[in-house]
Design a protein around this motif. Structure first.
Motif, PDB file in Angstrom:
ATOM      1  N   MET A 168       0.844  -1.175   0.000  1.00 55.53           N
ATOM      2  CA  MET A 168       0.000   0.000   0.000  1.00 55.53           C
ATOM      3  C   MET A 168       0.894   1.246   0.000  1.00 55.53           C
ATOM      4  N   LEU A 169       0.519   2.214  -0.799  1.00 57.82           N
ATOM      5  CA  LEU A 169       1.281   3.452  -0.881  1.00 57.82           C
ATOM      6  C   LEU A 169       1.016   4.328   0.340  1.00 57.82           C
ATOM      7  N   PRO A 170       2.018   5.123   0.744  1.00 63.83           N
ATOM      8  CA  PRO A 170       1.812   6.000   1.905  1.00 63.83           C
ATOM      9  C   PRO A 170       0.768   7.077   1.615  1.00 63.83           C
ATOM     10  N   ASP A 171       0.035   7.432   2.644  1.00 65.21           N
ATOM     11  CA  ASP A 171      -0.975   8.489   2.542  1.00 65.21           C
ATOM     12  C   ASP A 171      -0.417   9.731   3.240  1.00 65.21           C
ATOM     13  N   ILE A 172      -0.036  10.723   2.474  1.00 63.44           N
ATOM     14  CA  ILE A 172       0.549  11.942   3.035  1.00 63.44           C
ATOM     15  C   ILE A 172      -0.552  12.989   3.133  1.00 63.44           C
ATOM     16  N   LYS A 173      -0.928  13.317   4.368  1.00 60.22           N
ATOM     17  CA  LYS A 173      -1.986  14.298   4.605  1.00 60.22           C
ATOM     18  C   LYS A 173      -1.441  15.603   5.172  1.00 60.22           C
ATOM     19  N   THR A 174      -0.293  15.508   5.858  1.00 65.52           N
ATOM     20  CA  THR A 174       0.268  16.681   6.522  1.00 65.52           C
ATOM     21  C   THR A 174       1.777  16.699   6.335  1.00 65.52           C
ATOM     22  N   ILE A 175       2.282  17.841   5.893  1.00 64.66           N
ATOM     23  CA  ILE A 175       3.719  18.036   5.684  1.00 64.66           C
ATOM     24  C   ILE A 175       4.194  19.143   6.607  1.00 64.66           C
ATOM     25  N   LEU A 176       5.304  18.911   7.273  1.00 65.47           N
ATOM     26  CA  LEU A 176       5.958  19.971   8.040  1.00 65.47           C
ATOM     27  C   LEU A 176       7.142  20.448   7.215  1.00 65.47           C
ATOM     28  N   TYR A 177       7.105  21.718   6.837  1.00 63.36           N
ATOM     29  CA  TYR A 177       8.225  22.326   6.126  1.00 63.36           C
ATOM     30  C   TYR A 177       8.971  23.201   7.112  1.00 63.36           C
ATOM     31  N   ALA A 178      10.219  22.860   7.391  1.00 66.61           N
ATOM     32  CA  ALA A 178      11.059  23.622   8.315  1.00 66.61           C
ATOM     33  C   ALA A 178      12.006  24.490   7.498  1.00 66.61           C
ATOM     34  N   THR A 179      12.056  25.779   7.839  1.00 66.87           N
ATOM     35  CA  THR A 179      12.889  26.717   7.094  1.00 66.87           C
ATOM     36  C   THR A 179      13.788  27.520   8.017  1.00 66.87           C
ATOM     37  N   ASP A 180      14.978  27.820   7.520  1.00 65.51           N
ATOM     38  CA  ASP A 180      15.897  28.676   8.273  1.00 65.51           C
ATOM     39  C   ASP A 180      15.800  30.128   7.808  1.00 65.51           C
ATOM     40  N   LEU A 181      14.908  30.406   6.880  1.00 71.42           N
ATOM     41  CA  LEU A 181      14.668  31.742   6.327  1.00 71.42           C
ATOM     42  C   LEU A 181      15.850  32.293   5.532  1.00 71.42           C
ATOM     43  N   SER A 182      16.773  31.436   5.157  1.00 69.26           N
ATOM     44  CA  SER A 182      17.872  31.922   4.328  1.00 69.26           C
ATOM     45  C   SER A 182      17.315  32.316   2.968  1.00 69.26           C
ATOM     46  N   GLY A 183      18.061  33.098   2.253  1.00 69.90           N
ATOM     47  CA  GLY A 183      17.594  33.616   0.980  1.00 69.90           C
ATOM     48  C   GLY A 183      17.246  32.536  -0.023  1.00 69.90           C
ATOM     49  N   ASN A 184      17.905  31.390   0.042  1.00 71.23           N
ATOM     50  CA  ASN A 184      17.639  30.339  -0.933  1.00 71.23           C
ATOM     51  C   ASN A 184      16.772  29.207  -0.368  1.00 71.23           C
ATOM     52  N   ALA A 185      16.135  29.416   0.764  1.00 69.30           N
ATOM     53  CA  ALA A 185      15.282  28.385   1.354  1.00 69.30           C
ATOM     54  C   ALA A 185      14.039  28.110   0.519  1.00 69.30           C
ATOM     55  N   ALA A 186      13.693  29.039  -0.360  1.00 66.39           N
ATOM     56  CA  ALA A 186      12.516  28.850  -1.221  1.00 66.39           C
ATOM     57  C   ALA A 186      12.673  27.615  -2.100  1.00 66.39           C
ATOM     58  N   TYR A 187      13.902  27.210  -2.361  1.00 64.74           N
ATOM     59  CA  TYR A 187      14.130  26.012  -3.174  1.00 64.74           C
ATOM     60  C   TYR A 187      13.514  24.789  -2.496  1.00 64.74           C
ATOM     61  N   ALA A 188      13.722  24.635  -1.200  1.00 66.79           N
ATOM     62  CA  ALA A 188      13.135  23.508  -0.468  1.00 66.79           C
ATOM     63  C   ALA A 188      11.621  23.679  -0.337  1.00 66.79           C
ATOM     64  N   ALA A 189      11.169  24.915  -0.223  1.00 62.92           N
ATOM     65  CA  ALA A 189       9.729  25.176  -0.119  1.00 62.92           C
ATOM     66  C   ALA A 189       9.006  24.680  -1.365  1.00 62.92           C
ATOM     67  N   ARG A 190       9.648  24.788  -2.512  1.00 62.21           N
ATOM     68  CA  ARG A 190       9.024  24.308  -3.751  1.00 62.21           C
ATOM     69  C   ARG A 190       8.712  22.817  -3.664  1.00 62.21           C
TER      70      ARG A 190
END
Length: 163
Positions: free
Chosen positions: A1-23
């Motif tokens: 069975m495939l995983p069911d992803i309902k909630t994601i925690l995105y942790a950011t350090d607010l660095s200028g290039n953190a938007a890459y991980a946010a994508r």
């Protein structure tokens, strides 16, 4: 069975290039229908900085005000960075903003705060960026490494580079 992803925690350090991980967090939320909780942890000031605050700010009763202002500034910066993130997206992608359920800013230890919010939100996945800070952390940042060791859910660590 495939995983069911309902909630994601995105942790950011607010660095200028953190938007890459946010994508990646937004992409995964779009594909799975998951909600995203965004977390920034303002690290506690080191003991010597706290001593300085004790010596100079407490005399005027301003220590607590300084710490509160510091946290409030982090909240404003997080909101500004996310506003800029959405502004940089194509117009048809901006509707993905609906996946962001909350923005959190805390002052604490980063890895422990990430794990606490994972448990509180019942997150199924952690997404965070890492970058090289020196030869010891050349493969994986120290916070990312601690989160991987502590996490009970899958963790996607996005290397942040010149992309």
């Amino acid at each position: 069975m495939l995983p069911d992803i309902k909630t994601i925690l995105y942790a950011t350090d607010l660095s200028g290039n953190a938007a890459y991980a946010a994508r990646y967090a937004v992409y995964l939320a779009a594909k799975t229908g998951a909600k995203i909780h965004v977390l920034h942890v303002a690290e506690r000031l080191p003991p010597d900085a706290m001593d300085t605050l004790e010596d100079y700010l407490d005399k005027d009763g301003n220590r607590e005000q300084f710490l509160a202002t510091r946290l409030e500034n982090s909240k404003k910066l997080l909101k500004k960075r996310f506003d800029n993130f959405w502004d940089s997206m194509d117009e048809n992608e901006r509707s993905l903003k609906k996946h962001v359920a909350s923005l959190h800013v805390v002052e604490s230890s980063p890895a422990e705060s990430i794990i606490e919010l994972v448990e509180k939100t019942r997150a199924d996945l952690i997404v965070m960026g890492t970058h090289q800070k020196g030869p010891v952390q050349a493969l994986l940042g120290s916070i990312s490494r601690r989160v991987l060791n502590m996490a009970k859910v899958p963790t996607l660590v996005v290397p942040i580079g010149d992309r």
